[in-house]
Design a protein around this motif. Structure first.
Motif, PDB file in Angstrom:
ATOM      1  N   VAL A  31      -3.370   7.499 -33.222  1.00  0.00           N
ATOM      2  CA  VAL A  31      -2.683   6.928 -32.063  1.00  0.00           C
ATOM      3  C   VAL A  31      -2.038   5.596 -32.460  1.00  0.00           C
ATOM      4  CG1 VAL A  31      -3.015   5.965 -29.743  1.00  0.00           C
ATOM      5  CG2 VAL A  31      -4.224   8.043 -30.410  1.00  0.00           C
ATOM      6  N   ALA A  32      -2.797   4.807 -33.229  1.00  0.00           N
ATOM      7  CA  ALA A  32      -2.283   3.512 -33.681  1.00  0.00           C
ATOM      8  C   ALA A  32      -1.033   3.720 -34.545  1.00  0.00           C
ATOM      9  CB  ALA A  32      -3.353   2.775 -34.476  1.00  0.00           C
ATOM     10  N   ASN A  33      -1.113   4.668 -35.439  1.00  0.00           N
ATOM     11  CA  ASN A  33       0.023   4.919 -36.331  1.00  0.00           C
ATOM     12  C   ASN A  33       1.245   5.368 -35.555  1.00  0.00           C
ATOM     13  OD1 ASN A  33      -1.800   4.288 -38.226  1.00  0.00           O
ATOM     14  ND2 ASN A  33      -2.020   6.343 -39.086  1.00  0.00           N
ATOM     15  N   GLU A  34       0.997   6.150 -34.522  1.00  0.00           N
ATOM     16  CA  GLU A  34       2.114   6.640 -33.720  1.00  0.00           C
ATOM     17  C   GLU A  34       2.794   5.484 -32.982  1.00  0.00           C
ATOM     18  OE1 GLU A  34       1.311  10.046 -31.343  1.00  0.00           O
ATOM     19  OE2 GLU A  34       3.108   9.757 -30.129  1.00  0.00           O
ATOM     20  N   LEU A  35       1.981   4.599 -32.398  1.00  0.00           N
ATOM     21  CA  LEU A  35       2.573   3.492 -31.649  1.00  0.00           C
ATOM     22  C   LEU A  35       3.431   2.612 -32.572  1.00  0.00           C
ATOM     23  CD1 LEU A  35       2.284   1.823 -28.773  1.00  0.00           C
ATOM     24  CD2 LEU A  35       1.490   0.178 -30.453  1.00  0.00           C
ATOM     25  N   VAL A  36       2.875   2.268 -33.730  1.00  0.00           N
ATOM     26  CA  VAL A  36       3.614   1.408 -34.652  1.00  0.00           C
ATOM     27  C   VAL A  36       4.841   2.165 -35.182  1.00  0.00           C
ATOM     28  CG1 VAL A  36       3.457   0.037 -36.755  1.00  0.00           C
ATOM     29  CG2 VAL A  36       1.465   0.256 -35.286  1.00  0.00           C
ATOM     30  N   GLY A  37       4.638   3.447 -35.469  1.00  0.00           N
ATOM     31  CA  GLY A  37       5.731   4.282 -35.991  1.00  0.00           C
ATOM     32  C   GLY A  37       6.885   4.382 -35.008  1.00  0.00           C
ATOM     33  N   VAL A  38       6.565   4.619 -33.733  1.00  0.00           N
ATOM     34  CA  VAL A  38       7.619   4.750 -32.717  1.00  0.00           C
ATOM     35  C   VAL A  38       8.388   3.427 -32.599  1.00  0.00           C
ATOM     36  CG1 VAL A  38       8.031   4.964 -30.221  1.00  0.00           C
ATOM     37  CG2 VAL A  38       6.500   6.557 -31.360  1.00  0.00           C
ATOM     38  N   PHE A  39       7.659   2.340 -32.629  1.00  0.00           N
ATOM     39  CA  PHE A  39       8.274   1.017 -32.492  1.00  0.00           C
ATOM     40  C   PHE A  39       9.315   0.790 -33.609  1.00  0.00           C
ATOM     41  CE2 PHE A  39       7.909  -3.465 -33.972  1.00  0.00           C
ATOM     42  CZ  PHE A  39       8.528  -4.075 -32.894  1.00  0.00           C
ATOM     43  N   VAL A  40       8.899   1.011 -34.844  1.00  0.00           N
ATOM     44  CA  VAL A  40       9.799   0.767 -35.986  1.00  0.00           C
ATOM     45  C   VAL A  40      10.966   1.772 -35.971  1.00  0.00           C
ATOM     46  CG1 VAL A  40       9.951   0.778 -38.505  1.00  0.00           C
ATOM     47  CG2 VAL A  40       7.960  -0.236 -37.394  1.00  0.00           C
ATOM     48  N   LYS A  41      10.649   3.022 -35.710  1.00  0.00           N
ATOM     49  CA  LYS A  41      11.680   4.077 -35.699  1.00  0.00           C
ATOM     50  C   LYS A  41      12.724   3.810 -34.611  1.00  0.00           C
ATOM     51  CE  LYS A  41      11.526   8.996 -34.398  1.00  0.00           C
ATOM     52  NZ  LYS A  41      12.742   9.610 -34.826  1.00  0.00           N
ATOM     53  N   ASP A  42      12.258   3.454 -33.403  1.00  0.00           N
ATOM     54  CA  ASP A  42      13.202   3.243 -32.309  1.00  0.00           C
ATOM     55  C   ASP A  42      14.105   2.036 -32.562  1.00  0.00           C
ATOM     56  OD1 ASP A  42      12.445   5.456 -30.941  1.00  0.00           O
ATOM     57  OD2 ASP A  42      11.286   4.431 -29.388  1.00  0.00           O
ATOM     58  N   ILE A  43      13.545   0.962 -33.071  1.00  0.00           N
ATOM     59  CA  ILE A  43      14.405  -0.208 -33.347  1.00  0.00           C
ATOM     60  C   ILE A  43      15.428   0.171 -34.409  1.00  0.00           C
ATOM     61  CG2 ILE A  43      14.551  -2.553 -34.256  1.00  0.00           C
ATOM     62  CD1 ILE A  43      12.023  -3.251 -33.069  1.00  0.00           C
ATOM     63  N   THR A  44      14.968   0.817 -35.478  1.00  0.00           N
ATOM     64  CA  THR A  44      15.871   1.171 -36.572  1.00  0.00           C
ATOM     65  C   THR A  44      16.999   2.065 -36.073  1.00  0.00           C
ATOM     66  OG1 THR A  44      14.017   1.082 -38.089  1.00  0.00           O
ATOM     67  CG2 THR A  44      15.965   2.242 -38.858  1.00  0.00           C
ATOM     68  N   GLU A  45      16.640   3.088 -35.316  1.00  0.00           N
ATOM     69  CA  GLU A  45      17.672   4.039 -34.884  1.00  0.00           C
ATOM     70  C   GLU A  45      18.644   3.404 -33.903  1.00  0.00           C
ATOM     71  OE1 GLU A  45      15.460   7.518 -33.707  1.00  0.00           O
ATOM     72  OE2 GLU A  45      15.408   8.227 -35.786  1.00  0.00           O
ATOM     73  N   THR A  46      18.137   2.539 -33.052  1.00  0.00           N
ATOM     74  CA  THR A  46      19.038   1.997 -32.047  1.00  0.00           C
ATOM     75  C   THR A  46      19.994   0.943 -32.627  1.00  0.00           C
ATOM     76  OG1 THR A  46      19.185   1.152 -29.793  1.00  0.00           O
ATOM     77  CG2 THR A  46      17.410   0.330 -31.065  1.00  0.00           C
ATOM     78  N   ILE A  47      19.612   0.314 -33.750  1.00  0.00           N
ATOM     79  CA  ILE A  47      20.598  -0.624 -34.324  1.00  0.00           C
ATOM     80  C   ILE A  47      21.514   0.050 -35.350  1.00  0.00           C
ATOM     81  CG2 ILE A  47      19.307  -2.769 -33.907  1.00  0.00           C
ATOM     82  CD1 ILE A  47      18.576  -2.818 -36.836  1.00  0.00           C
ATOM     83  N   THR A  48      21.195   1.269 -35.748  1.00  0.00           N
ATOM     84  CA  THR A  48      22.034   1.897 -36.777  1.00  0.00           C
ATOM     85  C   THR A  48      22.806   3.124 -36.303  1.00  0.00           C
ATOM     86  OG1 THR A  48      20.151   3.207 -37.512  1.00  0.00           O
ATOM     87  CG2 THR A  48      20.591   1.171 -38.740  1.00  0.00           C
ATOM     88  N   THR A  49      22.387   3.712 -35.187  1.00  0.00           N
ATOM     89  CA  THR A  49      23.092   4.925 -34.741  1.00  0.00           C
ATOM     90  C   THR A  49      23.495   4.786 -33.274  1.00  0.00           C
ATOM     91  OG1 THR A  49      20.979   5.924 -34.156  1.00  0.00           O
ATOM     92  CG2 THR A  49      21.847   6.502 -36.301  1.00  0.00           C
ATOM     93  N   ALA A  50      24.416   5.637 -32.857  1.00  0.00           N
ATOM     94  CA  ALA A  50      24.882   5.560 -31.472  1.00  0.00           C
ATOM     95  C   ALA A  50      23.818   6.125 -30.543  1.00  0.00           C
ATOM     96  CB  ALA A  50      26.161   6.351 -31.326  1.00  0.00           C
ATOM     97  N   SER A  51      23.463   5.371 -29.503  1.00  0.00           N
ATOM     98  CA  SER A  51      22.525   5.892 -28.508  1.00  0.00           C
ATOM     99  C   SER A  51      23.017   5.483 -27.122  1.00  0.00           C
ATOM    100  CB  SER A  51      21.100   5.431 -28.777  1.00  0.00           C
ATOM    101  OG  SER A  51      21.068   4.148 -29.334  1.00  0.00           O
ATOM    102  N   LEU A  52      22.213   5.761 -26.097  1.00  0.00           N
ATOM    103  CA  LEU A  52      22.654   5.458 -24.722  1.00  0.00           C
ATOM    104  C   LEU A  52      23.026   3.976 -24.593  1.00  0.00           C
ATOM    105  CD1 LEU A  52      22.982   6.540 -21.816  1.00  0.00           C
ATOM    106  CD2 LEU A  52      20.595   5.936 -21.428  1.00  0.00           C
ATOM    107  N   ILE A  53      22.124   3.118 -25.058  1.00  0.00           N
ATOM    108  CA  ILE A  53      22.470   1.687 -25.160  1.00  0.00           C
ATOM    109  C   ILE A  53      22.094   1.263 -26.569  1.00  0.00           C
ATOM    110  CG2 ILE A  53      22.041  -0.648 -24.330  1.00  0.00           C
ATOM    111  CD1 ILE A  53      21.096   0.474 -21.725  1.00  0.00           C
TER     112      ILE A  53
END
Ligand SMILES: Nc1nc2c(ncn2[C@@H]2O[C@H](COP(=O)(O)OP(=O)(O)OP(=O)(O)O)[C@@H](O)[C@H]2O)c(=O)[nH]1
Ligand SMILES: [Mg+2]
Length: 343
Positions: free
Chosen positions: A195-217
């Motif tokens: 669960v811990a790994n997932e929370l940290v993983g989602v955090f890093v993945k979401d920031i990375t994707e949202t600053i490098t790829t097109a998303s809703l915002i």
């Protein structure tokens, strides 16, 4: 006519080229056992727009790790056997392999250093790498878990590492494994770590994707830099919501302090809010989440958003908030952990 068409085509190509060149390069580095487990989690889920590196002194663990690049650090220092909890060894191992690592991350605009504090490799190598990257260009963000209370001696190792990381990184995001376990409920240890790994993983993945790829915002890298550059400690909270007012529900959970490693949210300097939801997610809902955060925190805090649509999330929303420029509750605990009484 032909000439103007040619000019138009060239302009379009130039825009694409500039967009490609200006896209921030993100390196996510997992250090030690926990860091590599989190990187593996992200790799298995897939991440666009960033490069995943796994660094460890433990060859066995590294061999089962998933990453874009795996690097066995400090081969001469530890012979591929790990550091056995000695952070000085982790530091020495990192120095031995520093040049190789620097080549791998050259040109990065943001470097995430992900590790579980308290052991040897992740603790020592994160501190040494952060110190050697300081002032060299990239935004350096430490993402570190705090040990479980039962790992008593490791708490002190973690505390002094956070003090060092705070000086070397732009922002150090601390996540308390103890709080994670409480939020996760009564799970067996391995699952709680998952669960811990997932929370940290989602955090890093979401920031990375949202600053490098097109998303809703899209999150703008410069905005991210503004709230994270030289900001010290940060805390994250996460929440899920379903049905009507799903985003509001998720924001409430994210801010209720169960996970956040801080005593006073009103002191936050900056807030990053990331919302994921199904195709029914509206911009209005996302902006309202910002208003809620402003009300609960401080009208002076700088708020930035990112949002993405995940079709499988229809009817539900996931929100994480990252509060920067705060004081860590863990770091401020003055009482020393109680020692075991053997006899
Ligand atoms: N979130 C999370 N925390 C973990 C995991 N594994 C270990 N930890 C935590 O991270 C701390 C450091 O453990 P490791 O990452 O295994 O240690 P290491 O950096 O490899 O250090 P050495 O093995 O001594 O070289 C532990 O004390 C735990 O609190 C994991 O998979 N996920
Ligand atoms: Mg290890």
């Amino acid at each position: 006519m032909l000439e103007s068409q040619l000019k138009y085509d060239l302009d379009q190509e130039r825009i694409d080229e500039i967009a490609r060149m200006s896209r921030p390069q993100v390196s996510v580095i997992g250090l030690g056992g926990a860091g590599c487990n989190i990187v593996s989690w992200i790799k298995q889920r897939g991440m666009t727009g960033g490069r995943l590196l796994a660094l460890n002194t433990d060859a066995n663990h590294l061999s089962i790790c998933k990453a874009d690049k795996r690097i066995l650090i400090g081969e001469k220092t530890t012979h591929g056997l790990g550091c056995g909890g000695y952070a000085e060894k982790g530091e020495q191992a990192l120095r031995e392999s520093l040049e190789v690592i620097k080549k791998e991350i050259a040109g990065s605009s943001i470097v995430f250093l992900v590790s579980g504090l308290g052991g040897g490799t992740g603790t020592g190598a994160s501190c040494a790498l952060a110190e050697s990257l300081k002032g060299t260009g990239p935004l350096v963000v430490g993402v570190n878990t705090i040990p479980f209370a039962i790992e008593r001696v490791r708490m002190e190792t973690a505390r002094s590492a956070i003090e060092r990381l705070k000086k070397a990184c732009d922002t150090v995001v601390t996540i308390d494994n103890n709080k994670l376990v409480k939020v996760a409920g009564d799970l067996p240890f391995q699952e709680a770590l998952g669960v811990a790994n997932e929370l940290v993983g989602v955090f890093v993945k979401d920031i990375t994707e949202t600053i490098t790829t097109a998303s809703l915002i899209n999150l703008d890298f410069m905005d991210l830099r503004a709230i994270m550059e030289k900001k010290g400690i940060a805390a994250i909270g996460a929440g899920w919501g379903q049905g009507e007012e799903k985003v509001e529900k998720a924001v409430k959970v994210a801010l209720d302090g169960q996970l956040l490693d801080i005593n006073d949210v009103t002191k936050a300097y900056g807030v990053l809010i990331h919302v994921s939801g199904g195709e029914d997610l509206t911009l209005d809902e996302v902006y309202r989440s910002g208003e809620m955060v402003t009300k609960s925190i401080s009208p002076k805090a700088k708020i930035i958003w990112g949002a993405k649509v995940v079709p499988e999330m229809q009817g539900s929303a996931h929100v994480f908030v990252c509060l920067t420029g705060v004081e860590s509750a863990f770091l401020n605990q003055t009482q020393k952990p109680k020692r075991f009484k053997l006899f």
